[in-house]
Design a protein around this motif. Structure first.
Motif, PDB file in Angstrom:
ATOM      1  N   UNK A  23      46.955  39.468  33.247  1.00  0.00           N
ATOM      2  CA  UNK A  23      48.386  39.948  33.118  1.00  0.00           C
ATOM      3  C   UNK A  23      49.325  38.755  33.716  1.00  0.00           C
ATOM      4  N   UNK A  24      50.248  38.736  33.394  1.00  0.00           N
ATOM      5  CA  UNK A  24      51.298  37.314  33.749  1.00  0.00           C
ATOM      6  C   UNK A  24      51.164  37.349  35.352  1.00  0.00           C
ATOM      7  N   UNK A  25      51.212  36.093  35.852  1.00  0.00           N
ATOM      8  CA  UNK A  25      51.300  35.927  37.332  1.00  0.00           C
ATOM      9  C   UNK A  25      50.081  36.065  37.975  1.00  0.00           C
ATOM     10  N   UNK A  26      48.894  36.517  37.425  1.00  0.00           N
ATOM     11  CA  UNK A  26      47.642  36.937  38.078  1.00  0.00           C
ATOM     12  C   UNK A  26      46.740  35.716  38.243  1.00  0.00           C
ATOM     13  N   UNK A  27      46.128  35.297  39.445  1.00  0.00           N
ATOM     14  CA  UNK A  27      45.241  33.937  39.514  1.00  0.00           C
ATOM     15  C   UNK A  27      44.077  34.286  39.058  1.00  0.00           C
ATOM     16  N   UNK A  28      43.444  33.467  38.488  1.00  0.00           N
ATOM     17  CA  UNK A  28      42.076  33.415  37.828  1.00  0.00           C
ATOM     18  C   UNK A  28      41.198  33.474  39.041  1.00  0.00           C
ATOM     19  N   UNK A  30      41.573  34.704  41.950  1.00  0.00           N
ATOM     20  CA  UNK A  30      41.561  35.800  42.861  1.00  0.00           C
ATOM     21  C   UNK A  30      40.807  36.739  41.981  1.00  0.00           C
ATOM     22  N   UNK A  31      40.858  36.915  40.731  1.00  0.00           N
ATOM     23  CA  UNK A  31      40.262  37.941  39.793  1.00  0.00           C
ATOM     24  C   UNK A  31      38.635  37.587  40.037  1.00  0.00           C
ATOM     25  N   UNK A  32      38.272  36.230  39.929  1.00  0.00           N
ATOM     26  CA  UNK A  32      36.777  35.969  39.721  1.00  0.00           C
ATOM     27  C   UNK A  32      36.206  36.194  41.164  1.00  0.00           C
ATOM     28  N   UNK A  33      37.170  36.013  42.223  1.00  0.00           N
ATOM     29  CA  UNK A  33      36.557  36.291  43.974  1.00  0.00           C
ATOM     30  C   UNK A  33      36.113  37.640  44.087  1.00  0.00           C
ATOM     31  N   UNK A  34      36.958  38.538  43.164  1.00  0.00           N
ATOM     32  CA  UNK A  34      36.530  39.923  43.253  1.00  0.00           C
ATOM     33  C   UNK A  34      35.519  40.648  42.306  1.00  0.00           C
ATOM     34  N   UNK A  35      35.001  39.534  41.694  1.00  0.00           N
ATOM     35  CA  UNK A  35      34.018  39.964  40.516  1.00  0.00           C
ATOM     36  C   UNK A  35      32.701  38.815  40.657  1.00  0.00           C
ATOM     37  N   UNK A  36      31.978  38.638  41.708  1.00  0.00           N
ATOM     38  CA  UNK A  36      31.102  37.733  42.089  1.00  0.00           C
ATOM     39  C   UNK A  36      30.016  37.685  40.730  1.00  0.00           C
ATOM     40  N   UNK A  55      29.308  41.365  34.323  1.00  0.00           N
ATOM     41  CA  UNK A  55      30.524  42.018  34.884  1.00  0.00           C
ATOM     42  C   UNK A  55      31.600  42.538  34.319  1.00  0.00           C
ATOM     43  N   UNK A  56      31.253  42.894  32.917  1.00  0.00           N
ATOM     44  CA  UNK A  56      32.086  43.464  31.811  1.00  0.00           C
ATOM     45  C   UNK A  56      32.723  44.622  32.257  1.00  0.00           C
ATOM     46  N   UNK A  57      31.996  45.636  32.600  1.00  0.00           N
ATOM     47  CA  UNK A  57      32.420  47.117  33.060  1.00  0.00           C
ATOM     48  C   UNK A  57      33.611  46.983  34.210  1.00  0.00           C
ATOM     49  N   UNK A  58      33.238  46.310  35.075  1.00  0.00           N
ATOM     50  CA  UNK A  58      33.975  46.069  36.372  1.00  0.00           C
ATOM     51  C   UNK A  58      35.515  45.285  35.931  1.00  0.00           C
ATOM     52  N   UNK A  59      35.248  44.280  35.088  1.00  0.00           N
ATOM     53  CA  UNK A  59      36.460  43.518  34.646  1.00  0.00           C
ATOM     54  C   UNK A  59      37.509  44.473  33.832  1.00  0.00           C
ATOM     55  N   UNK A  60      36.848  45.415  32.983  1.00  0.00           N
ATOM     56  CA  UNK A  60      37.636  46.459  32.100  1.00  0.00           C
ATOM     57  C   UNK A  60      38.562  47.264  32.971  1.00  0.00           C
ATOM     58  N   UNK A  64      44.518  43.895  36.972  1.00  0.00           N
ATOM     59  CA  UNK A  64      44.922  42.799  36.980  1.00  0.00           C
ATOM     60  C   UNK A  64      44.760  42.071  35.587  1.00  0.00           C
ATOM     61  N   UNK A  65      43.611  42.705  34.703  1.00  0.00           N
ATOM     62  CA  UNK A  65      43.116  42.301  33.572  1.00  0.00           C
ATOM     63  C   UNK A  65      43.897  42.935  32.411  1.00  0.00           C
ATOM     64  N   UNK A  66      44.556  42.079  31.490  1.00  0.00           N
ATOM     65  CA  UNK A  66      45.283  42.735  30.391  1.00  0.00           C
ATOM     66  C   UNK A  66      44.240  43.181  29.269  1.00  0.00           C
ATOM     67  N   UNK A  67      43.076  42.231  28.812  1.00  0.00           N
ATOM     68  CA  UNK A  67      42.198  42.443  27.769  1.00  0.00           C
ATOM     69  C   UNK A  67      40.844  42.172  28.080  1.00  0.00           C
ATOM     70  N   UNK A  68      39.671  42.570  27.827  1.00  0.00           N
ATOM     71  CA  UNK A  68      38.610  42.076  27.784  1.00  0.00           C
ATOM     72  C   UNK A  68      37.843  42.534  26.344  1.00  0.00           C
TER      73      UNK A  68
END
Length: 471
Positions: A23-28, A30-36, A55-60, A64-68
């Motif tokens: 989503x707009x303004x979200x840091x890559x 930051x997201x990756x740090x939450x999904x090792x 880690x697809x299920x968790x990302x979905x 902060x994730x707009x689409x997977x």
């Protein structure tokens, strides 16, 4: 309407990777740090996202994730001209050659020393996960031809005419972006990465047009934006930046579906017609899609050309002679060949009026085309008409300019001198272009002129000397 219509024959096992947009303004980071557990295989330059596996299920579930979306396979869209569309008339008699315009060609690469192409190629790039020459990296700075498809497509647009017929916009330049491996198998994630790169360099490289004679192994009814969020985002950003994109509809004889990226909103999708009277096509048997045409007349829709309500235009796609590897010329057919015909005519339009927007180009190309009926479904789609499109550009030029701005009233070609001149005027309050000074005082050199012998003065331009209102 969205959704899968047809799963075409897969050329390889489906990829395990996914394309992630944030989503707009979200840091890559930051997201990756939450999904090792997520392994990133490619990061985009301009788009807010990446290509990953694991880690697809968790990302979905991450808000902060707009689409997977699952990565998909695709292929170059050849089934195996210029006179039909009026483009040759425009080149010979108006002197328009695509001079000053630059394309990005997403394809199989290009034979960079082909006699017809070496003058137009300005840059090479590659986006093939694990397959870019020479070291099989994910990204590279070389785009050698993988199958011959890209060389043929490039020649239709910008070929010099030394070996094969001259391209529709022979003075245009192009950036070759390879997005297929040596088996002509590609991935949507690589196409997104290529468009992301084009977005990042388009200003520095002067890229105004993108040709994509490519398509997924799936055909979609209606707009496929919901099924292709990453492609949709990349296309929207490029179009907002003034870049016009063209893509092939596909060659599977589907009556109610076209492939991606052609089905993405903002892409001008192109189907194929015959470029001359050919009788039965193919001569014997059927195309790979299982169809044949008993009477292949010039301008008739080729039976293998996919169609849907989202199909925008038609162009010459069979049989088309252009450059092929080995410094030679050869015939191919497909919506891959139709698409560069249309894209090159758009370049001629931009040469005449650089202020045209992607929306202007799409509207004029559609409104000036010749209606053609597809026997598969009865749908009517316009066949591109270069002469009518260029006349519409001239008629509407003052609608894109301020009152008092310089406009082009007419272009006169002197074949004996091998050059043209532009008769300029001034935009009026009524959106017309009027001569305001004696002709001798306003006659200026016209960009891109290079008249063919025997062209003479284009009589059509006499009609354009009178001021006209913009549409």
């Amino acid at each position: 309407m969205t959704g899968l219509l047809v799963v075409l024959t897969l050329l390889a096992a489906p990829p395990a990777e996914v394309i992630v947009l944030l989503r707009p303004g979200v840091s890559v980071e930051a997201v990756l740090a939450a999904h090792p557990d997520v392994v990133v295989v490619r990061r985009f330059t301009s788009l807010p996202g990446f290509v990953a596996r694991g880690g697809t299920a968790a990302l979905s579930r991450d808000e902060r994730v707009a689409s997977v979306e699952a990565d998909q396979l695709g292929h170059a869209l050849t089934e195996e001209g210029a006179v039909l569309t009026g483009a040759r008339t425009v080149t010979n008699e108006l002197g328009l050659t695509g001079l000053g315009l630059r394309f990005a060609l997403l394809d199989t690469g290009v034979e960079n020393d082909h006699p017809d192409l070496d003058g137009g190629l300005v840059l090479e790039k590659c986006f093939v996960l694990g397959g870019c020459p020479p070291m099989n990296l994910d990204t590279g700075d070389e785009a050698p031809e993988g199958s011959g498809h890209g060389t043929h497509v490039a020649g239709i647009i910008t070929g010099d005419g030394r070996v094969a017929p001259k391209g529709v916009a022979s003075k245009a330049e192009f950036v070759a972006v390879r997005v297929f491996n040596n088996q002509s198998v590609g991935r949507v994630s690589d196409w997104v990465a290529a468009l992301d790169w084009v977005l990042s360099v388009r200003e520095a490289q002067g890229i105004r047009l993108v040709n994509m004679s490519i398509g997924t192994d799936m055909a979609f009814p209606g707009t496929c934006d919901a099924d292709q969020p990453a492609l949709t985002e990349a296309v929207a950003r490029l179009r907002d930046a003034g870049v016009v994109l063209f893509a092939s509809a596909g060659n599977e004889a589907v009556a109610d579906g076209i492939t991606a990226p052609a089905c993405v909103h903002g892409v001008i999708s192109v189907g194929a017609v015959y470029d001359s009277d050919l009788g039965r096509e193919p001569d014997t048997g059927t195309y790979s899609s299982g169809c044949f045409d008993a009477n292949a007349d010039a301008g008739s829709v080729v039976c293998f050309s996919n169609s849907s309500d989202e199909l925008d235009l038609l162009g010459p796609g069979s049989r088309i002679r252009s450059s092929v590897p080995g410094g030679r010329a050869g015939e191919r057919r497909g919506t891959s060949q139709a698409t560069p015909h249309v894209a090159a005519i758009a370049a001629l339009m931009l040469e005449l009026d650089p202020l045209l927007t992607p929306e202007d180009l799409e509207r004029i190309l559609k409104s000036t085309g010749v209606p053609k009926v597809d026997p598969k479904n009865g749908r009517v789609t316009p066949l591109v008409n270069a002469v009518a499109a260029l006349q519409a550009v001239r008629e509407t030029q003052c609608a894109r300019r301020a009152v008092g701005a310089v406009c082009e009233v007419a272009r006169i070609c002197d074949a004996d001198a091998g050059a043209c001149s532009a008769r300029n005027g001034t935009c009026t309050a009524e959106s017309g272009c009027a001569i305001t000074l004696p002709a001798a005082e306003v006659q200026l050199p016209a960009a891109g002129c290079g008249c063919s012998a025997g062209a003479g003065v284009l009589g059509l331009l006499v009609l354009l000397l009178a001021p006209r209102r913009g549409r």
